[in-house]
Design an enzyme around this catalytic site. Sequence first.
Site, PDB file in Angstrom:
ATOM      1  CG  ASP A  53      -1.829   1.283   1.377  1.00 14.83           C
ATOM      2  OD1 ASP A  53      -2.679   1.154   0.531  1.00 14.83           O
ATOM      3  OD2 ASP A  53      -1.263   2.127   1.923  1.00 14.83           O
ATOM      4  CD  GLU A 137      -3.690   1.405  -3.451  1.00 17.68           C
ATOM      5  OE1 GLU A 137      -5.008   1.843  -3.059  1.00 17.68           O
ATOM      6  OE2 GLU A 137      -2.843   1.999  -2.635  1.00 17.68           O
ATOM      7  CB  CYS A 190     -12.488  -6.396   7.517  1.00 18.13           C
ATOM      8  SG  CYS A 190     -11.565  -7.553   8.681  1.00 18.13           S
ATOM      9  CB  CYS A 193     -14.485 -11.091   7.965  1.00 16.61           C
ATOM     10  SG  CYS A 193     -15.004  -9.486   8.346  1.00 16.61           S
ATOM     11  CB  CYS A 209     -13.417  -5.739  11.443  1.00 14.90           C
ATOM     12  SG  CYS A 209     -14.649  -6.940  10.835  1.00 14.90           S
ATOM     13  CB  CYS A 214     -14.430 -10.658  11.480  1.00 14.30           C
ATOM     14  SG  CYS A 214     -12.667 -10.328  11.052  1.00 14.30           S
ATOM     15  CG  ASP A 224      -1.591   2.944   5.422  1.00 12.98           C
ATOM     16  OD1 ASP A 224      -2.507   3.346   4.851  1.00 12.98           O
ATOM     17  OD2 ASP A 224      -0.608   4.220   5.608  1.00 12.98           O
TER      18      ASP A 224
HETATM   19 ZN   LIG Z   1     -13.385  -8.740   9.685  1.00 12.91          ZN
END
Ligand SMILES: [Zn+2]
Length: 262
Positions: A53, A137, A190, A193, A209, A214, A224
Amino acid sequence: MILNRDSRSLPYRFQGKVTGARITKTADWWFVSLTVDLPDELPEQRQTAVGIDVGLNRLATLSTGEGYENQAFLKRALKKLRQANKRLHRRKLGSKNREKARRQLARLHYRITCLRDDALHKLSTRLVDCYGIIGIEDLNLKGLLKNRRLSRSFSDAALGKLLSLLTSKVEQRGGQVIKVGRFFPSSKTCHCCGWKWENMDLSDRVFLCQNPSCAYYQFSQDRDHNASLNILHEALHLIGLIDQVVTDIGSGDDVNWAADAG
Ligand SMILES: [Zn+2]
């Protein structure tokens, strides 16, 4: 300047035949670039994958948990750049002082480019030495969303340069760079999950999250780092190495950066 065709008598680190030289001038400095013929080194195949990232807060965050800070000297240089810009515009058009200020500004621009390129070269070399598959990216959307024009162009340029350096270096070593689409929601998902934080803001440096089932439920994840894990998953997914998002790839220890996230 007379160039000896045999580079062994030249004081630099490459041993090979000098096949050409080019003289250039940048920001009042003269440079000689030499082309040296070197034998190809056989690349060693690396199967390790990493997601990266890239951003303004931290230059690069790896899915392994490592982070590469944006160097403080770059920040200082950018401040000087703003001052030099102001100075230039205060000087009278066509005056000697204006020319002096213009050259000063050109030298500063060049210095910033050098500092940035040096950091990017070191980072890209280290990455291609360690990893055969690199997910990243293809556009720094986070950078684009920032309003500060200077930092925006800086981070975009840095990302573009890092991408091109990675691509060229990784090819020499037989690896590959996988660009993850610009609209892939790497930050707001996330990595464990797939729960999406739709209202996540740029200022939210910690990902929480909210999915009770999760493993990372309510656990402070560095924004990041979470994004880099998603980028890694997506990259592996794009080249068919995994069918769907799975958990805990590329991350040995969980690093909690919540404390130092700015
Ligand atoms: Zn999660």
